[in-house]
Motif scaffolding. Structure first.
Motif, mmCIF file in Angstrom:
data_model
loop_
_atom_site.group_PDB
_atom_site.id
_atom_site.type_symbol
_atom_site.label_atom_id
_atom_site.label_comp_id
_atom_site.label_asym_id
_atom_site.label_seq_id
_atom_site.Cartn_x
_atom_site.Cartn_y
_atom_site.Cartn_z
ATOM 1 N N THR A 1 0.845 -1.198 0.000
ATOM 2 C CA THR A 1 0.000 0.000 0.000
ATOM 3 C C THR A 1 0.877 1.244 0.000
ATOM 4 O O THR A 1 1.600 1.501 0.967
ATOM 5 N N ARG A 2 0.796 1.982 -1.080
ATOM 6 C CA ARG A 2 1.590 3.197 -1.198
ATOM 7 C C ARG A 2 1.139 4.220 -0.160
ATOM 8 O O ARG A 2 -0.030 4.539 -0.054
ATOM 9 N N GLY A 3 2.080 4.690 0.645
ATOM 10 C CA GLY A 3 1.779 5.683 1.663
ATOM 11 C C GLY A 3 1.266 5.098 2.959
ATOM 12 O O GLY A 3 0.746 5.829 3.810
ATOM 13 N N TRP A 4 1.401 3.803 3.145
ATOM 14 C CA TRP A 4 0.929 3.124 4.371
ATOM 15 C C TRP A 4 1.350 3.884 5.618
ATOM 16 O O TRP A 4 0.556 4.111 6.525
ATOM 17 N N GLN A 5 2.617 4.280 5.672
ATOM 18 C CA GLN A 5 3.160 4.943 6.863
ATOM 19 C C GLN A 5 2.574 6.341 7.067
ATOM 20 O O GLN A 5 2.718 6.909 8.138
ATOM 21 N N LEU A 6 1.893 6.867 6.062
ATOM 22 C CA LEU A 6 1.313 8.202 6.149
ATOM 23 C C LEU A 6 -0.192 8.164 6.442
ATOM 24 O O LEU A 6 -0.836 9.205 6.499
ATOM 25 N N MET A 7 -0.726 6.971 6.621
ATOM 26 C CA MET A 7 -2.156 6.802 6.855
ATOM 27 C C MET A 7 -2.418 6.480 8.324
ATOM 28 O O MET A 7 -1.595 5.846 8.981
ATOM 29 N N THR A 8 -3.572 6.926 8.804
ATOM 30 C CA THR A 8 -3.989 6.541 10.156
ATOM 31 C C THR A 8 -4.517 5.111 10.111
ATOM 32 O O THR A 8 -4.820 4.582 9.033
ATOM 33 N N LEU B 1 -2.871 11.832 -3.014
ATOM 34 C CA LEU B 1 -2.957 12.257 -1.621
ATOM 35 C C LEU B 1 -1.720 11.820 -0.837
ATOM 36 O O LEU B 1 -1.140 12.597 -0.073
ATOM 37 N N MET B 2 -1.273 10.589 -1.032
ATOM 38 C CA MET B 2 -0.099 10.090 -0.313
ATOM 39 C C MET B 2 1.167 10.825 -0.755
ATOM 40 O O MET B 2 2.038 11.139 0.064
ATOM 41 N N GLU B 3 1.272 11.149 -2.046
ATOM 42 C CA GLU B 3 2.418 11.914 -2.536
ATOM 43 C C GLU B 3 2.445 13.306 -1.922
ATOM 44 O O GLU B 3 3.511 13.820 -1.570
ATOM 45 N N GLU B 4 1.267 13.915 -1.779
ATOM 46 C CA GLU B 4 1.185 15.237 -1.150
ATOM 47 C C GLU B 4 1.608 15.161 0.315
ATOM 48 O O GLU B 4 2.370 16.004 0.801
ATOM 49 N N ARG B 5 1.132 14.166 1.028
ATOM 50 C CA ARG B 5 1.533 14.003 2.435
ATOM 51 C C ARG B 5 3.045 13.768 2.544
ATOM 52 O O ARG B 5 3.694 14.310 3.432
ATOM 53 N N GLN C 1 4.891 17.021 2.014
ATOM 54 C CA GLN C 1 4.790 17.880 3.190
ATOM 55 C C GLN C 1 5.757 17.456 4.290
ATOM 56 O O GLN C 1 6.206 18.273 5.070
ATOM 57 N N ARG C 2 6.061 16.175 4.359
ATOM 58 C CA ARG C 2 6.972 15.653 5.389
ATOM 59 C C ARG C 2 8.410 15.522 4.898
ATOM 60 O O ARG C 2 9.282 15.074 5.632
ATOM 61 N N GLY C 3 8.625 15.850 3.621
ATOM 62 C CA GLY C 3 9.969 15.796 3.062
ATOM 63 C C GLY C 3 10.496 14.383 2.849
ATOM 64 O O GLY C 3 11.700 14.156 2.942
ATOM 65 N N ILE C 4 9.599 13.446 2.566
ATOM 66 C CA ILE C 4 10.044 12.083 2.290
ATOM 67 C C ILE C 4 9.624 11.685 0.876
ATOM 68 O O ILE C 4 8.753 12.303 0.277
#
Length: 101
Positions: free
Chosen positions: A30-37, A67-71, A74-77
């Motif tokens: 899942t792309r962006g897993w670490q950025l999801m609640t 959405l995950m790319e934007e998050r 924003q976090r610089g990752i």
């Protein structure tokens, strides 16, 4: 609270972790897993499992990636690129080619 979340949570708990059971969202697929609640992860899995057409699945997938790319930005990752299209199984089967006589 979203009404789908309790249902999705029950589905996630009841789903086996091995074998050929339903698709399970995880940090490896899942792309962006670490950025999801946790709630977003459950809802994401339920939505992916619920699609019946390629186009609705693909539209959701593209929006989720945006959405995950934007998050991440924003976090610089930087997020790793996806490995496969999770909506591919919804593509209609290819028509057999007609041979010219």
């Amino acid at each position: 609270m979203n009404r789908l979340v309790p249902l999705a949570l029950l589905l996630a708990i009841a789903t086996p972790t091995t074998g050929s059971g339903p698709w399970r969202a995880s940090e490896t697929n899942t792309r962006g897993w670490q950025l999801m609640t946790a709630e977003e992860r459950i809802e994401h899995q339920a939505r992916i499992r619920g699609f019946r057409t390629y186009s609705e699945c693909r539209d959701y997938q593209l929006e989720h990636h945006r959405l995950m790319e934007e998050r991440a930005r924003q976090r610089g990752i930087e997020l790793p690129r996806g490995r496969r299209d999770i909506c591919e199984h919804l593509q209609p089967p290819a028509e057999p080619r007609q041979h010219a006589d």
